[in-house]
Scaffold this active site. Structure first.
Site, PDB file in Angstrom:
ATOM      1  N   ASP A   8      85.255 -16.992 -34.822  1.00  0.00           N
ATOM      2  CA  ASP A   8      83.954 -17.320 -35.388  1.00  0.00           C
ATOM      3  C   ASP A   8      83.946 -17.371 -36.911  1.00  0.00           C
ATOM      4  O   ASP A   8      83.156 -18.095 -37.508  1.00  0.00           O
ATOM      5  CB  ASP A   8      82.910 -16.284 -34.926  1.00  0.00           C
ATOM      6  N   HIS A  22      78.076 -12.260 -28.923  1.00  0.00           N
ATOM      7  CA  HIS A  22      78.967 -13.198 -28.229  1.00  0.00           C
ATOM      8  C   HIS A  22      78.991 -14.486 -29.060  1.00  0.00           C
ATOM      9  O   HIS A  22      79.486 -14.480 -30.179  1.00  0.00           O
ATOM     10  CB  HIS A  22      78.439 -13.377 -26.797  1.00  0.00           C
ATOM     11  N   HIS A  71      87.665  -7.880 -32.049  1.00  0.00           N
ATOM     12  CA  HIS A  71      87.475  -8.491 -30.744  1.00  0.00           C
ATOM     13  C   HIS A  71      87.672  -7.447 -29.653  1.00  0.00           C
ATOM     14  O   HIS A  71      88.510  -6.577 -29.785  1.00  0.00           O
ATOM     15  CB  HIS A  71      88.475  -9.643 -30.552  1.00  0.00           C
TER      16      HIS A  71
END
Lengths: 373, 373
Positions: B310, B220, B259
């Site tokens: 990210d 996460h 994702h």
């Protein structure tokens, strides 16, 4: 809206597999690793049950001796953790003490290959009573108690630290049974929280810290405290009946009754009720137990609802001299065993827990410059 | 088993309604309260976005001025919280610092009718950078920094506390955009954790503390740190390509790509990539950004995978002089806005979140006396 109400809260949604417990099969039973809760409460101790949950099988005598020795040696608190606990004011909820203590311990004794999940599960089982009662005595009177102890079990250790002297065999046994009853309950909200946190591959302490937070709520662990607040209002069973009928008429929610999964009865209630009665008889109580029985009778008669574990746990804990705000923290001390088993299980076959939502918000729109809003 | 894999992790299961965000409609887009992430990142500041998430609408200039003034005044830390943070060793993960700090603040400033959920959301938004950087400097050098500050925004406050001097406009803007991008993402694991905890009617701090724990995991929030660890290994794009092809051949998991919900692209990646490029150009970098672009190209070519938020956040943060272990804590600082909105929403139409499990453990069996095991 009504459609969502029906499916809300993931009621009836299977969120995964488990080998740990069954809850409410045919609306009633509870088993840990295949053993009924009645059998375990009658024929095992909490340490055996914790071992069963965490390791999958009941221990042999040698395994149990080693396990108890290990847990005993882990009761002391590191100095920085004591300092953290001393910062928590006496007005704080003890659940917040455990939540903070567990999180802080995670910074001091991080999860590593040399300090693995089994070691941390043991450490948290052994230190959660220590954290709670170290804080309790310091906040109440400034006294810094010694939490290392030779008390023979977690139940005995808890009561000894609380009262400052060893508890009677009856009291230790009731405490022990209570820990057995609260140890595990499948995918309840706090356990599911632990599993969701563990599913991101976060560390063990993060998962347990989250579980403590979830257990704090009055719709979950907090229900035993709410039950106590109700029954201690009354001096006689008749008074309780009169007030309760009025509360039901006013559509007030009565805590300690009914259950999301059990539909006919909570098998744990009958067990703790017997022990609550024994404690009531032993101390000559003629208020709390009779009031509790009457509240049960009225709830059955008026609402067709059965008491869950929280209801008779409240009076049992009071007979053990446990302050009401500690009821849910005891649930934590016990449930760390079940949470640990679930964190192990989630990790052993992990998939990130990430549901989706139905969007009911505004349609797409453009940002209006702030001067024109 | 394969059946469970398919349905595991609640993938595709609708766990409730939300008015806060849409994620991955037609596989791509992200909106907060109806506004696209592109529009917000180009035309708003983080404080406007936090206000939008928490209050439902973008603020007027007067509302924004008041909001920023309120947040500014809340940056200082109470003395007992500083003492708690000082107990956390320098080896600790900064996420554990925030988890512990949030939990401890909850014991000092409990949720009450006079200190309600909006006040706590504001307080946590304002103090999370303070907690992180107070601990960081104390653990690193024993310095006790002043966290109260007149810096004009959360982004500016963060960078000023980190570096001990005000940051450039470019750096503040990139930090601000990054906070916008990380602010909210529907029912992701940490937000769902917050909602599950809130669904027991636990207090606000319990819910956020659990969210921090969930965000800590490498599946996460931890992914931006893992992305950094990958890209900083390489001195040239060619070296990166060679190593990455080998890693893919060895079936190693590459963080920062793909994702659960987005199937074609993460709309936030294009936004942060542009800013990462600007920072790279501004500082004359000829390693980190070229390496990142090559890794992206190889992942698209070899695996058909796109970078998620990210991935380019990692290089952007490095250009801002942010140490890698702070990447996920920044995610927390930002996401407190989204978590708060979800806790409010859960509470406004609550039902206990409690799924069930499929039992695959032992059949019912009897406890064997310990001497006979």
């Amino acid at each position: 809206m009504s459609e969502v109400k029906k499916t809300g809260g993931l009621a009836g949604i299977v969120a995964g597999e488990t080998k740990i417990a069954t809850v409410g099969k045919e609306g009633v039973g509870l088993t840990y690793r295949g053993y009924t809760i009645e059998d375990l409460a009658a024929n095992a101790t909490f340490e055996e049950v914790a071992y069963l949950l965490i390791h999958g099988e009941l221990p042999t005598q040698t395994q149990l001796d080693t396990y108890k020795k290990t847990l005993k040696a882990l009761r002391g608190l590191p100095a920085p953790l004591k300092t953290v606990l001393e910062q928590v004011p006496k007005e704080a909820h003890p659940m917040d003490v455990l939540r903070t203590g567990c999180s802080a311990l995670g910074t001091l004794e991080q999860e590593t290959s040399g300090h693995d999940q089994v070691a941390i599960a043991n450490r948290l089982l052994a230190t959660s009573p220590s954290m709670l009662l170290y804080w309790f005595h310091f906040a109440k009177s400034g006294k810094r108690i010694e939490t290392a102890s030779n008390a023979p079990s977690i139940a005995a250790h808890f009561l000894e630290m609380l009262h400052g002297k060893p508890a009677s065999d009856l009291h230790v046994r009731v405490m022990d049974v209570s820990l057995i009853l609260y140890a595990e309950h499948e995918f309840n909200a706090s356990t599911f929280t632990c599993r969701t946190i563990a599913s991101t591959l976060a560390d063990f302490y993060s998962a347990v810290t989250g579980g403590i937070g979830a257990l704090r709520g009055p719709l979950h662990g907090g229900a035993n405290e709410a039950a106590m607040e109700l029954i201690e209002k009354f001096q006689t069973a008749d008074e309780a009946e009169k007030a309760l009928v009025q509360m039901l008429h006013d559509k007030k929610l009565i805590m300690g009754f009914g259950h999301r999964v059990y539909k006919k009865a909570d098998p744990r209630s009958d067990i703790i009720k017997v022990w609550s009665k024994k404690l009531s008889d032993a101390c000559g109580d003629n208020v709390l137990y009779p009031v509790s029985e009457r509240v049960e009778a009225v709830m059955r008669r008026e609402k067709g609802m059965f008491p869950n574990l929280d209801f008779y746990s409240a009076s049992a804990y009071r007979f053990l001299g446990i302050p009401t705000p500690m009821f849910t923290p005891i649930f934590v001390i016990s449930r760390i065993s079940g949470w640990s088993a679930h964190i192990f299980e989630q990790r052993s076959n992990n998939r990130l827990i990430r549901p989706t939502a139905e969007y009911t918000g505004p349609q797409q729109r453009a940002v209006v410059p702030i001067g024109k809003r």
